[in-house]
Design an enzyme around this catalytic site. Sequence first.
Site, PDB file in Angstrom:
ATOM      1  N   HIS A 158       0.860  -1.182   0.000  1.00 49.87           N
ATOM      2  CA  HIS A 158       0.000   0.000   0.000  1.00 49.87           C
ATOM      3  C   HIS A 158       0.895   1.230   0.000  1.00 49.87           C
ATOM      4  O   HIS A 158       2.011   1.207   0.512  1.00 49.87           O
ATOM      5  CB  HIS A 158      -0.876  -0.035   1.254  1.00 49.87           C
ATOM      6  CG  HIS A 158      -1.961   0.979   1.314  1.00 49.87           C
ATOM      7  ND1 HIS A 158      -1.723   2.303   1.638  1.00 49.87           N
ATOM      8  CD2 HIS A 158      -3.302   0.877   1.117  1.00 49.87           C
ATOM      9  CE1 HIS A 158      -2.873   2.952   1.641  1.00 49.87           C
ATOM     10  NE2 HIS A 158      -3.844   2.126   1.316  1.00 49.87           N
ATOM     11  N   ASP A 235       3.037  -4.197   8.183  1.00 50.87           N
ATOM     12  CA  ASP A 235       1.748  -3.540   7.995  1.00 50.87           C
ATOM     13  C   ASP A 235       0.671  -4.617   8.118  1.00 50.87           C
ATOM     14  O   ASP A 235       0.453  -5.399   7.198  1.00 50.87           O
ATOM     15  CB  ASP A 235       1.700  -2.875   6.615  1.00 50.87           C
ATOM     16  CG  ASP A 235       0.323  -2.323   6.250  1.00 50.87           C
ATOM     17  OD1 ASP A 235      -0.633  -2.505   7.032  1.00 50.87           O
ATOM     18  OD2 ASP A 235       0.200  -1.718   5.178  1.00 50.87           O
ATOM     19  N   GLN A 238      -4.567  -5.384   6.992  1.00 54.11           N
ATOM     20  CA  GLN A 238      -5.487  -6.326   6.360  1.00 54.11           C
ATOM     21  C   GLN A 238      -5.456  -7.705   7.006  1.00 54.11           C
ATOM     22  O   GLN A 238      -6.226  -8.585   6.616  1.00 54.11           O
ATOM     23  CB  GLN A 238      -5.137  -6.459   4.871  1.00 54.11           C
ATOM     24  CG  GLN A 238      -5.272  -5.176   4.085  1.00 54.11           C
ATOM     25  CD  GLN A 238      -6.714  -4.722   3.928  1.00 54.11           C
ATOM     26  OE1 GLN A 238      -7.645  -5.525   3.986  1.00 54.11           O
ATOM     27  NE2 GLN A 238      -6.913  -3.427   3.730  1.00 54.11           N
ATOM     28  N   LYS A 261     -10.612  -1.107  10.204  1.00 53.59           N
ATOM     29  CA  LYS A 261     -10.662  -2.282   9.349  1.00 53.59           C
ATOM     30  C   LYS A 261     -11.016  -3.537  10.143  1.00 53.59           C
ATOM     31  O   LYS A 261     -11.254  -4.595   9.561  1.00 53.59           O
ATOM     32  CB  LYS A 261      -9.332  -2.470   8.621  1.00 53.59           C
ATOM     33  CG  LYS A 261      -9.019  -1.346   7.637  1.00 53.59           C
ATOM     34  CD  LYS A 261      -7.791  -1.629   6.824  1.00 53.59           C
ATOM     35  CE  LYS A 261      -7.357  -0.421   6.000  1.00 53.59           C
ATOM     36  NZ  LYS A 261      -8.286  -0.101   4.910  1.00 53.59           N
ATOM     37  N   CYS A 399      -4.670   2.189  -3.871  1.00 56.41           N
ATOM     38  CA  CYS A 399      -3.437   2.713  -3.251  1.00 56.41           C
ATOM     39  C   CYS A 399      -2.271   1.752  -3.417  1.00 56.41           C
ATOM     40  O   CYS A 399      -1.414   1.627  -2.538  1.00 56.41           O
ATOM     41  CB  CYS A 399      -3.663   3.044  -1.771  1.00 56.41           C
ATOM     42  SG  CYS A 399      -4.772   4.435  -1.491  1.00 56.41           S
TER      43      CYS A 399
END
Length: 441
Positions: A158, A235, A238, A261, A399
Amino acid sequence: MRTSGERCSSKSWITSTQVKNNKVETLEEANTIAVMALDPNKIRADFPILDQEVNGYPLVYLDNGASSQKPKAVIDTISKYYEHEHSNIHRGVHTLSGKATEKYELVRGKVRKLINAAHEHEIIFTRGTTESINLLASSLGGSAISEGDEIIVSELEHHSNIVPWQLLCEKSGAKLKVIPVDDNGNVELGAYDELLNDKTRIVSVAHVSNTLGTVLPLKEIIEKAHDQGALVVIDGAQAVPHMSVDVQDLNCDFYCFSSHKMFGPTGVGVLYGKEDLLNELPPYHGGGNMISRVTFEKTEYNELPHKFEAGTPNIAGGMGLGAAIDYIEALGYENIEAYESDLLSYALEKLKGIEGLRLIGEPEEQACVISFLLGEHHPSDVGAILDRQGIAVRTGHHCTQPLMDRYGIAGTVRASFSFYNTKEEVDILVAGIEKARSMLG
């Protein structure tokens, strides 16, 4: 999660008790039990926003990769805070302030437990994954990175895990290196091995791709980076909504994720960091609460975690995050993973049957994210027709423009699922795509 050649992920949900009592004999049976343990029709009643029509059709919300919906427990927690509990925290001796502080700090403990951090003070609250990564890029830039050093990211990142490191490279003279992905969307570990060297200072990669659903082989990536003395940033935006995360087992140095999220409110995020590393880093923002003593000559910084939490935080958002964690834990990650894996397999099978539909990426291990193109039609045209039928998907580059460049495309249609989605909604999506194909010619 779905792994290549399997219906569900490689992780078995057979508990020791079930094995001892001979209640479950096969992995398939165990996964079936886990899927049955999660009833999406009952769960959907907890999410008020799902019970509505859009453009005259029942809402089919398949944009969870952008932001998940919120259960009533989260909404009620935020309302209760503002109606009965609001006060600024950490600074007041009066009753309301004390109660608000106590409840807010309890959330830090819930986060610690959720990701199995060693200490509560290793949990830093931020505004989201983006700010967590920017905090690291800024603070590490003052101590760990200099001219000639190298930072490694992957081709599927991202923008939030690319641009902060580019900014750091511009300031420091470091170089950004990129792990390529293959046609199926898997990171090429052989190329990663070639990129690693004694100049590598930071490796920053996603746990799960927001565009392809690729689940990266983190333990191998982390171990190899550590062998070169590099720090590893993950990261996890997700990942946390879909699977259990154990930062001690991964042995990552930093792990970042967002509340919105994972069924919590917007404007709240988490940065986990190992205690010794966080102690070494300079603060990111200056202001109230991050200090122990201020004079015009010198400021002494507060201890962890407050050193990185200047100013009044999103208190209500923090409370909402705590309620979201409670909700996830009540469902159980083992049930969430098994249900979503079954749903993903069903969706992939149905989508592959659509004439002219092309999946972008079929990774070896995949979370509940599917990107596709329909013939030569622009993703926005397909998305607009789906929206007219009440089906919410995401279109564009998500993104991840460098990843789009890798595949030679401008964007995709992305359907991203959660545990409140159903196979019936997959069927509606398929019918909607067929209608779009017919309309677009």
